[in-house]
Design a protein around this motif. Structure first.
Motif, short mmCIF file in Angstrom:
data_model
loop_
_atom_site.label_atom_id
_atom_site.label_comp_id
_atom_site.label_asym_id
_atom_site.label_seq_id
_atom_site.Cartn_x
_atom_site.Cartn_y
_atom_site.Cartn_z
N SER A 246 -1.06 -6.37 2.90
CA SER A 246 -2.04 -6.77 1.89
C SER A 246 -1.43 -7.88 1.05
CB SER A 246 -2.37 -5.58 0.99
OG SER A 246 -2.89 -6.02 -0.25
N GLU B 135 0.82 -1.21 0.00
CA GLU B 135 0.00 0.00 0.00
C GLU B 135 0.86 1.26 0.00
OE1 GLU B 135 -3.38 0.12 -0.50
OE2 GLU B 135 -2.89 -1.94 -0.98
N ARG C 287 -6.37 -2.42 -12.02
CA ARG C 287 -4.92 -2.25 -11.84
C ARG C 287 -4.28 -1.67 -13.10
NH1 ARG C 287 -6.46 -3.05 -6.75
NH2 ARG C 287 -6.77 -5.24 -6.19
N GLY D 239 -12.38 -5.75 4.42
CA GLY D 239 -11.96 -5.93 5.80
C GLY D 239 -12.96 -6.83 6.51
N GLU E 222 -15.82 3.04 5.09
CA GLU E 222 -15.22 2.17 4.08
C GLU E 222 -15.18 0.72 4.53
OE1 GLU E 222 -11.19 3.21 2.91
OE2 GLU E 222 -10.89 1.18 2.18
N ILE E 223 -15.80 -0.14 3.74
CA ILE E 223 -15.77 -1.58 4.06
C ILE E 223 -14.91 -2.32 3.03
CG2 ILE E 223 -17.91 -2.19 2.79
CD1 ILE E 223 -18.61 -3.94 5.31
N ILE E 224 -14.88 -1.78 1.80
CA ILE E 224 -14.06 -2.35 0.73
C ILE E 224 -13.26 -1.24 0.06
CG2 ILE E 224 -14.26 -3.09 -1.71
CD1 ILE E 224 -16.20 -5.21 -0.91
N GLY E 225 -12.00 -1.56 -0.25
CA GLY E 225 -11.19 -0.68 -1.09
C GLY E 225 -10.65 -1.50 -2.23
N GLU F 194 -0.67 1.28 11.92
CA GLU F 194 -1.17 2.65 11.94
C GLU F 194 -1.61 2.95 13.35
OE1 GLU F 194 -4.36 3.08 9.06
OE2 GLU F 194 -4.91 0.99 9.23
N LEU G 68 -7.80 -2.08 13.46
CA LEU G 68 -7.02 -3.03 14.24
C LEU G 68 -5.61 -3.07 13.67
CD1 LEU G 68 -9.60 -5.96 14.29
CD2 LEU G 68 -8.78 -4.74 16.31
N GLN H 192 -2.29 -8.33 -1.97
CA GLN H 192 -2.69 -8.00 -3.34
C GLN H 192 -1.60 -8.22 -4.39
OE1 GLN H 192 -4.13 -3.99 -4.00
NE2 GLN H 192 -3.30 -4.10 -6.08
N MET I 5 -8.23 -9.91 6.01
CA MET I 5 -8.71 -9.27 4.78
C MET I 5 -8.94 -10.34 3.71
SD MET I 5 -7.56 -5.82 2.79
CE MET I 5 -5.81 -6.05 2.85
N GLU J 23 -9.21 -10.72 -0.30
CA GLU J 23 -8.82 -9.99 -1.51
C GLU J 23 -8.97 -10.84 -2.76
OE1 GLU J 23 -5.41 -6.99 -0.75
OE2 GLU J 23 -4.94 -8.69 0.53
N ARG K 131 -1.21 -3.82 10.17
CA ARG K 131 -0.93 -2.40 9.90
C ARG K 131 -0.56 -1.69 11.19
NH1 ARG K 131 -4.81 -0.81 4.82
NH2 ARG K 131 -4.28 -2.70 3.68
N GLY L 66 -10.22 -5.35 -1.64
CA GLY L 66 -10.01 -5.92 -0.32
C GLY L 66 -11.20 -5.62 0.57
O1 4AD Z 1 -8.31 0.05 1.33
P1 4AD Z 1 -7.24 -0.91 1.74
O2 4AD Z 1 -6.02 -0.37 2.38
O3 4AD Z 1 -6.91 -1.70 0.39
C1 4AD Z 1 -5.93 -2.64 0.23
O4 4AD Z 1 -5.21 -3.07 1.09
C2 4AD Z 1 -5.90 -3.19 -1.16
N1 4AD Z 1 -4.59 -3.83 -1.36
C3 4AD Z 1 -7.04 -4.15 -1.35
C4 4AD Z 1 -7.08 -4.73 -2.73
O5 4AD Z 1 -7.40 -4.03 -3.67
N2 4AD Z 1 -6.76 -5.99 -2.89
O6 4AD Z 1 -7.86 -2.02 2.70
C5 4AD Z 1 -8.96 -2.79 2.29
C6 4AD Z 1 -9.97 -2.92 3.40
C7 4AD Z 1 -10.56 -1.59 3.87
O7 4AD Z 1 -11.60 -1.17 3.03
C8 4AD Z 1 -11.04 -1.95 5.26
O8 4AD Z 1 -12.28 -2.62 5.20
C9 4AD Z 1 -9.99 -2.94 5.73
O9 4AD Z 1 -9.36 -3.45 4.58
N3 4AD Z 1 -8.98 -2.31 6.59
C10 4AD Z 1 -8.92 -2.45 7.93
N4 4AD Z 1 -9.71 -3.14 8.78
C11 4AD Z 1 -9.39 -3.11 10.09
N5 4AD Z 1 -8.33 -2.44 10.59
C12 4AD Z 1 -7.51 -1.74 9.77
N6 4AD Z 1 -6.44 -1.09 10.28
C13 4AD Z 1 -7.79 -1.72 8.37
N7 4AD Z 1 -7.21 -1.15 7.30
C14 4AD Z 1 -7.94 -1.53 6.23
#
Ligand code: 4AD
Ligand code: MG
Length: 484
Positions: free
Chosen positions: A207, A167, A414, A455, A407-410, A232, A240, A209, A245, A247, A230, A453
């Motif tokens: 990820s 990411e 590509r 979550g 946000e539930i999906i990102g 963060e 969390l 991905q 996740m 994907e 993560r 992805g």
């Molecule tokens: O939007 P994110 O960061 O996307 C990716 O990681 C891409 N590589 C996904 C892909 O295209 N294959 O994360 C995807 C989802 C978010 O929408 C959220 O639902 C969840 O992962 N997520 C978390 N859930 C819980 N705790 C966290 N710290 C999260 N960070 C992301």
């Protein structure tokens, strides 16, 4: 030995049948003529009641049968005299596997706050709320695999230890076996990772991905479902440090196919829960209704849990571009009244307050936002052709936003063009040498492809109606907390 779970006994045990029930005592109630013991074994939200009369068993045994104790009770199935259950067990034998000192056992039968239960995460699966959440979590994990298997996807196991930051957000946990008190140094004084376990820097994955794309460019449709890490430092109810996740990654899918899949997948999962977890959902719904009574009207959710799930299951998601969403936000009441904490304008990363306004106040249904500004999204997203529709360069990104969650999906289509991808890699400062294998797939048989992805805990939050992500994973990892 065959042991019938309580769930099955309650549904189908015959009157007169001899049964053995094994589980944990929820309550014991003693009256002049009878002793009632409610037992739960986690197979269902419901307890089975065992009954006996005072004097039938020794005082020593009955004294050990207290809330939290683990027991085996054998007896005859009889029609229940009391209301609330069809059948009960007339006990003929009681064995206590493990007593639970009533002065010390923390889960006495009364209301406990979720905060308190987090401090006793080793015992909280024994509560109604957590056992319901854990059963739903299981059912949905199974449903994820079932959905993809039924639709021709292959489960690809992507690595947990990686050397790349998919990411590009630099939120990684380092993996090392170096002695932190005695780090090897290069001649220039930098840490010498050549001496580390992998001979280079390594981290826990953020990820799957990038590896998922490699799979899709061979097997056409793959998915990953694994732990994701993560670092963060966001202490929110939605984040969390260790989460799960899902994907999927699909060759020959463009952005619209990706959106269709995401919508179908989410509806399937919600539908699966409605069909297979109704007892637990009903319990969680009534729990929520109780909880909401304490809240001010404005903070109460507009729909009871089951209605909310059915609504999402049955209605089309709204699809809007980021640029359209910014317009809506700029014209919105909270923006005009300066109620948003964070600024709104083309180019900003949307905050959860903005996402929730769009979903909960404006559209009142799930929203898929697309075509975000390139600068706020990851390097791998496909670049849009320049158009007058947006004030700046955009990418074929999509975020699915859910009520109460944000946000539930990102995901995205590509970038499959080698030159464009390489240029972007340089622009954002990634060392191409680190992902040479990823770049090479764009030189050998590149194809349009997309993925996203989900979550898993955010999905569970939505389906269970729980308010804090720490309460939908058995053992949460968050900043300053990794007990249990
Ligand atoms: O939007 P994110 O960061 O996307 C990716 O990681 C891409 N590589 C996904 C892909 O295209 N294959 O994360 C995807 C989802 C978010 O929408 C959220 O639902 C969840 O992962 N997520 C978390 N859930 C819980 N705790 C966290 N710290 C999260 N960070 C992301
Ligand atoms: Mg995202």
């Amino acid at each position: 030995m065959s042991l019938t779970p309580i769930k099955q006994l309650l549904q189908s045990a015959e009157i007169g049948q001899t049964v053995t029930v094994k589980g944990w005592v929820r309550t014991k109630r003693e009256s002049k003529n009878a002793i009632f013991i409610a037992i739960n074994d986690g197979s269902t939200i419901h307890t089975i009641q065992a009954v006996t009369e005072p004097g039938r068993f020794s005082e020593d045994v009955i004294r050990l049968v207290t809330t939290g104790a683990c027991v085996a009770i054998t007896g005859t199935m009889v029609e229940s005299q009391g209301s609330g259950q069809r059948v009960e067990v007339q006990a003929t034998d009681i064995h206590v596997y493990g007593p639970a000192d009533p002065d010390k056992y923390p889960l006495q039968p009364k209301k406990h706050s979720l905060e308190f239960l987090r401090e006793i995460a080793h015992l909280r699966p024994r509560t109604n709320t957590f056992s319901a959440v854990l059963r739903i979590r299981h059912a949905l994990a199974f449903a994820v695999h079932k959905y993809f298997n039924d639709n021709g996807f292959y489960y690809l196991h992507t690595p947990i230890i990686t050397a790349s930051d998919a990411e590009g957000a630099g939120e990684m946990f380092r993996v090392t076996t170096l002695d932190l008190n005695n780090l090897p140094r290069t001649e220039e004084g930098a840490i010498d990772y050549k001496q580390d376990f992998f001979g280079r820097e390594a981290n826990l994955t953020v990820s799957g991905q990038l590896e998922g794309e490699l799979g899709a460019l061979a097997l056409s449709k793959i998915y990953t479902f694994g732990p994701t890490f993560r670092a963060e430092n966001s202490n929110t109810t939605r984040h969390l440090a260790e989460f799960w996740m899902i994907e999927p990654e699909m060759a020959f899918y463009e952005l619209e196919d990706n959106m269709n899949l995401a919508e179908d997948f989410l509806k399937y999962l919600v539908g699966y829960a409605l069909e297979n977890c109704i007892d637990d959902l009903k319990f969680l719904e009534s729990r929520l209704i109780d909880e909401e009574k304490a809240k001010p009207q404005a903070e109460r959710s507009p729909m009871p849990l089951l209605e909310k799930l059915r609504f999402v299951h049955e209605n089309e998601f709204e699809r809007v571009t980021y640029t359209e969403a910014i317009d809506i936000l700029l014209k919105s009441k909270p923006h005009k009244e300066k109620k948003f904490q964070y600024p709104v304008g083309w180019g900003v990363d949307l905050q959860s307050e903005h996402e929730r306004f769009l979903v909960e106040k404006h559209f009142k249904k799930p929203v898929i936002l697309t075509n975000y500004p390139r600068e706020i999204k990851s390097f791998y997203m496909k670049q849009d052709e320049d158009s007058s529709a947006a004030p700046g360069p955009t990418v074929r990104a999509m975020d699915v936003l859910f009520p109460g969650i944000g946000e539930i999906i990102g995901g995205s289509q590509r970038e499959d063009n080698y030159e464009k991808l390489l240029a972007r890699v340089h622009e954002v400062g990634i060392d191409p040498a680190n992902i040479w294998w990823f770049l090479e797939t764009r030189q050998f048989g590149s194809a349009p492809h997309s993925g996203f992805g989900l979550g898993f805990e955010r999905l569970i939050l939505f389906v269970t109606g729980m308010g804090n992500i720490r309460d939908v994973i058995p053992f949460p990892r968050t900043p300053k907390s990794a007990d249990f």
